[in-house]
Design a protein around this motif. Structure first.
Motif, PDB file in Angstrom:
ATOM      1  N   PHE A  15       0.846  -1.198   0.000  1.00  0.00           N
ATOM      2  CA  PHE A  15       0.000   0.000   0.000  1.00  0.00           C
ATOM      3  C   PHE A  15       0.878   1.244   0.000  1.00  0.00           C
ATOM      4  O   PHE A  15       1.994   1.236   0.516  1.00  0.00           O
ATOM      5  N   SER A  16       0.360   2.303  -0.547  1.00  0.00           N
ATOM      6  CA  SER A  16       1.047   3.581  -0.436  1.00  0.00           C
ATOM      7  C   SER A  16       0.813   4.162   0.955  1.00  0.00           C
ATOM      8  O   SER A  16      -0.099   3.742   1.666  1.00  0.00           O
ATOM      9  N   SER A  17       1.632   5.115   1.331  1.00  0.00           N
ATOM     10  CA  SER A  17       1.497   5.751   2.641  1.00  0.00           C
ATOM     11  C   SER A  17       0.307   6.699   2.648  1.00  0.00           C
ATOM     12  O   SER A  17      -0.090   7.228   1.612  1.00  0.00           O
ATOM     13  N   ASP A  18      -0.218   6.895   3.834  1.00  0.00           N
ATOM     14  CA  ASP A  18      -1.351   7.793   3.988  1.00  0.00           C
ATOM     15  C   ASP A  18      -1.211   8.510   5.322  1.00  0.00           C
ATOM     16  O   ASP A  18      -0.469   8.072   6.207  1.00  0.00           O
ATOM     17  N   LYS A  19      -1.907   9.613   5.449  1.00  0.00           N
ATOM     18  CA  LYS A  19      -1.839  10.399   6.676  1.00  0.00           C
ATOM     19  C   LYS A  19      -3.144  10.241   7.448  1.00  0.00           C
ATOM     20  O   LYS A  19      -4.225  10.396   6.885  1.00  0.00           O
ATOM     21  N   TYR A  20      -3.005   9.947   8.740  1.00  0.00           N
ATOM     22  CA  TYR A  20      -4.159   9.760   9.619  1.00  0.00           C
ATOM     23  C   TYR A  20      -4.106  10.819  10.712  1.00  0.00           C
ATOM     24  O   TYR A  20      -3.027  11.159  11.214  1.00  0.00           O
ATOM     25  N   TRP A  21      -5.289  11.294  11.099  1.00  0.00           N
ATOM     26  CA  TRP A  21      -5.384  12.407  12.038  1.00  0.00           C
ATOM     27  C   TRP A  21      -6.139  12.036  13.298  1.00  0.00           C
ATOM     28  O   TRP A  21      -7.068  11.228  13.271  1.00  0.00           O
ATOM     29  N   GLY A  22      -5.725  12.662  14.388  1.00  0.00           N
ATOM     30  CA  GLY A  22      -6.481  12.556  15.621  1.00  0.00           C
ATOM     31  C   GLY A  22      -7.601  13.579  15.635  1.00  0.00           C
ATOM     32  O   GLY A  22      -7.745  14.384  14.718  1.00  0.00           O
ATOM     33  N   GLN A  23      -8.374  13.543  16.718  1.00  0.00           N
ATOM     34  CA  GLN A  23      -9.548  14.398  16.807  1.00  0.00           C
ATOM     35  C   GLN A  23      -9.206  15.802  17.304  1.00  0.00           C
ATOM     36  O   GLN A  23     -10.034  16.707  17.222  1.00  0.00           O
ATOM     37  N   GLY A  24      -8.009  15.984  17.794  1.00  0.00           N
ATOM     38  CA  GLY A  24      -7.575  17.285  18.289  1.00  0.00           C
ATOM     39  C   GLY A  24      -7.736  17.422  19.785  1.00  0.00           C
ATOM     40  O   GLY A  24      -8.640  16.828  20.386  1.00  0.00           O
ATOM     41  N   THR A  25      -6.857  18.194  20.394  1.00  0.00           N
ATOM     42  CA  THR A  25      -6.945  18.474  21.822  1.00  0.00           C
ATOM     43  C   THR A  25      -6.718  19.965  22.036  1.00  0.00           C
ATOM     44  O   THR A  25      -5.822  20.564  21.450  1.00  0.00           O
ATOM     45  N   GLN A  26      -7.556  20.559  22.868  1.00  0.00           N
ATOM     46  CA  GLN A  26      -7.506  22.010  23.074  1.00  0.00           C
ATOM     47  C   GLN A  26      -6.417  22.373  24.067  1.00  0.00           C
ATOM     48  O   GLN A  26      -6.330  21.792  25.153  1.00  0.00           O
ATOM     49  N   VAL A  27      -5.608  23.342  23.686  1.00  0.00           N
ATOM     50  CA  VAL A  27      -4.623  23.936  24.585  1.00  0.00           C
ATOM     51  C   VAL A  27      -4.972  25.415  24.721  1.00  0.00           C
ATOM     52  O   VAL A  27      -5.047  26.131  23.717  1.00  0.00           O
ATOM     53  N   THR A  28      -5.196  25.845  25.945  1.00  0.00           N
ATOM     54  CA  THR A  28      -5.534  27.234  26.208  1.00  0.00           C
ATOM     55  C   THR A  28      -4.522  27.804  27.193  1.00  0.00           C
ATOM     56  O   THR A  28      -4.306  27.233  28.270  1.00  0.00           O
ATOM     57  N   VAL A  29      -3.898  28.896  26.791  1.00  0.00           N
ATOM     58  CA  VAL A  29      -2.909  29.563  27.637  1.00  0.00           C
ATOM     59  C   VAL A  29      -3.486  30.923  28.029  1.00  0.00           C
ATOM     60  O   VAL A  29      -3.630  31.817  27.194  1.00  0.00           O
TER      61      VAL A  29
END
Length: 121
Positions: free
Chosen positions: A105-119
């Motif tokens: 298979f060729s490579s693919d990019k997978y993503w997480g759902q994101g996490t909030q960082v607040t400063v």
């Protein structure tokens, strides 16, 4: 199936530190690279840090010295250590994994759902 799961976001005060974690699991033949992007409200998504399977790292010049990416290849996990945080670091941080699920298979990019960082004080 591949899952990318982030953790470690939250609310911190300026000058404090935070460490994000990202674990990838599922059907994986080889991970080429993992890393982090972030997106603040009204702004484009920007690359924060990346690390290859061989351990080479990349940071944009604006973040060198404050952010450090590391990996535990045995656990398919990457970490983002963020020091001296500033209000402008506030964003949703997304982890990605560039990987191949099978040798043919060729490579693919997978993503997480994101996490909030607040400063903020």
């Amino acid at each position: 199936q591949v899952q990318v799961v982030e953790s470690g976001g939250g609310l911190v005060q300026p000058g404090e530190s935070l460490r994000l974690s990202c674990a990838v699991s599922g059907s994986i033949f080889r991970i080429n690279a993992m890393g982090w992007y972030r997106q603040a409200p009204g702004k484009e998504r920007e690359l924060v840090a990346s690390i290859t399977g061989g351990g080479s790292t990349y940071y944009p010049d604006s973040l060198k010295g404050r952010f450090t990416i590391s990996s535990d290849n045995a656990e398919n996990t990457v970490y983002l250590q963020m020091n001296s945080l500033k209000p402008e670091d506030t964003a949703v941080y997304y982890c990605y994994a560039d990987l191949r699920q099978h040798p043919i298979f060729s490579s693919d990019k997978y993503w997480g759902q994101g996490t909030q960082v607040t400063v903020s004080s």
